[in-house]
Design a protein around this motif. Structure first.
Motif, PDB file in Angstrom:
ATOM      1  N   ARG A 136       0.818  -1.196   0.000  1.00  0.00           N
ATOM      2  CA  ARG A 136       0.000   0.000   0.000  1.00  0.00           C
ATOM      3  C   ARG A 136       0.866   1.266   0.000  1.00  0.00           C
ATOM      4  O   ARG A 136       0.609   2.209  -0.757  1.00  0.00           O
ATOM      5  N   SER A 137       1.880   1.295   0.853  1.00  0.00           N
ATOM      6  CA  SER A 137       2.747   2.473   0.897  1.00  0.00           C
ATOM      7  C   SER A 137       3.487   2.662  -0.420  1.00  0.00           C
ATOM      8  O   SER A 137       3.647   3.787  -0.889  1.00  0.00           O
ATOM      9  N   ARG A 162       2.492   1.754  -3.494  1.00  0.00           N
ATOM     10  CA  ARG A 162       1.582   2.257  -4.520  1.00  0.00           C
ATOM     11  C   ARG A 162       1.285   3.741  -4.323  1.00  0.00           C
ATOM     12  O   ARG A 162       1.264   4.510  -5.294  1.00  0.00           O
ATOM     13  N   GLU A 163       1.090   4.154  -3.068  1.00  0.00           N
ATOM     14  CA  GLU A 163       0.772   5.564  -2.828  1.00  0.00           C
ATOM     15  C   GLU A 163       1.947   6.476  -3.132  1.00  0.00           C
ATOM     16  O   GLU A 163       1.796   7.529  -3.750  1.00  0.00           O
ATOM     17  N   LEU A 164       3.155   6.055  -2.725  1.00  0.00           N
ATOM     18  CA  LEU A 164       4.329   6.915  -2.951  1.00  0.00           C
ATOM     19  C   LEU A 164       4.737   6.938  -4.415  1.00  0.00           C
ATOM     20  O   LEU A 164       5.269   7.955  -4.908  1.00  0.00           O
ATOM     21  N   LYS A 224       2.704   6.916  -6.932  1.00  0.00           N
ATOM     22  CA  LYS A 224       1.839   7.888  -7.597  1.00  0.00           C
ATOM     23  C   LYS A 224       2.310   9.316  -7.324  1.00  0.00           C
ATOM     24  O   LYS A 224       2.227  10.190  -8.196  1.00  0.00           O
ATOM     25  N   VAL A 225       2.802   9.532  -6.101  1.00  0.00           N
ATOM     26  CA  VAL A 225       3.226  10.888  -5.740  1.00  0.00           C
ATOM     27  C   VAL A 225       4.502  11.272  -6.461  1.00  0.00           C
ATOM     28  O   VAL A 225       4.646  12.402  -6.959  1.00  0.00           O
TER      29      VAL A 225
END
Length: 318
Positions: free
Chosen positions: A278-279, A281-283, A285-286
């Motif tokens: 999860r971390s 995938r989120e980072l 994108k950022v």
């Protein structure tokens, strides 16, 4: 009540260093001085033997000194030397027992009180404000250093000699219980700082001894631990269950690369695989380079770090 010479000598023998004979004769200042210095470190106690008859006569009102008719007592080199020595002694005790109190306050106050105590021995006394003023002024000139205790005591003693006078006659004497109470308070005020310093010093020594004992124990157990570690490496002994199953999640049990990977992903060490995905995938994108064209170099560097961190953590799990 008339004082008896035999009783005074008996108290001198039994408790002379504590000034019991001076308490009996009503010489409380002398008694306090002897209590704080153990009879002048023994020398003053022996010196008292020759003066007891005169003190007993003075206590009974039959031995008044011949020069009492003067307005100012005669200068006594012996009293001056005692004032200087006791002032130095009190100043050093204050430096040892009150290290947390500024020297410009504790040292001249202790020196002045010591000089005033010697000035009050017998039928004489001195003006305390003048003594304290001279002590504080001399200490200020020498900036409160420990070595300044000598000139401070000398200045206070000179001031005491300049302001010496006789004690007034006919003053009512307090009861014995009140006198003993005041003497006890004075002794407590003198001894309490030294006792606290001694307790703190003893605690520090015990802590040092405890640390040395632990170090010696570790040193004695070192060959046994080295032998056990060698047996584990050679396969003669099994490792502990905690090591086999990774029960410890302390940062020291992970490699440096894994620790760095968790830091890049913003996760604590030992996070689950779901948290890692999860971390990541989120980072991603950022920090994707296509979304950060205004800071392309930084985005590319962070994107590569995220890829390497994810491979480091997710690779062994898969």
């Amino acid at each position: 009540m008339a004082k008896r010479l035999l009783v005074a000598y008996g108290l001198w023998v039994l408790g002379g260093p504590l000034g019991l004979h001076h308490i009996y004769l009503g010489r409380d200042s002398h008694a306090l001085l002897w209590m704080l210095m153990l009879g002048g470190f023994g020398g003053g106690w022996l010196w008292d033997f020759w003066h007891l008859p005169g003190w007993v006569a003075a206590a009974n009102g039959t031995g008044v000194p011949g020069d009492r008719g003067r307005t100012v007592p005669a200068l006594s080199p012996l009293r001056l030397a005692g004032q200087v020595m006791v002032g130095i002694y009190f100043g050093l005790v204050a430096a040892l027992g009150l290290p947390w109190v500024p020297a410009l306050l504790a040292q001249p106050l202790a020196v002045g009180l010591g000089v005033q105590l010697v000035s009050s021995v017998g039928d004489q006394t001195a003006e305390a404000p003048g003594i304290l003023a001279a002590a504080f002024l001399a200490s200020l000139l020498f900036q409160g250093r420990v070595l300044a205790v000598l000139p401070t005591s000398l200045a206070a003693s000179i001031a005491a000699q300049r302001h010496r006078r006789y004690k007034p006659r006919g003053m009512p004497r307090p009861r014995l219980a009140a006198r003993l109470y005041h003497l006890g308070l004075a002794c407590l005020a003198f001894a309490a700082p030294l006792a606290c310093r001694g307790v703190f010093g003893a605690v520090g020594v015990l802590g040092t001894l405890s640390a040395l004992l632990r170090a010696a124990t570790e040193l004695l157990l070192l060959p046994l631990r080295a032998s056990w570690l060698l047996a584990e490496v050679l396969g003669f002994a099994g490792s502990s269950p905690a090591r086999e199953h990774g029960a410890s999640f302390e940062p020291s049990s992970w490699s440096e690369r894994q620790q760095r990977a968790y830091e890049v992903l913003g996760l604590p060490a030992g996070s689950s695989a779901e948290d890692v995905h999860r971390s990541y995938r989120e980072l991603v994108k950022v920090w994707h380079p296509d979304h950060n064209r205004h800071r392309a170099e930084e985005a590319e560097r962070r994107f590569i770090e995220l890829q390497e961190a994810y491979e480091e953590l997710a690779g062994p799990r898969r």
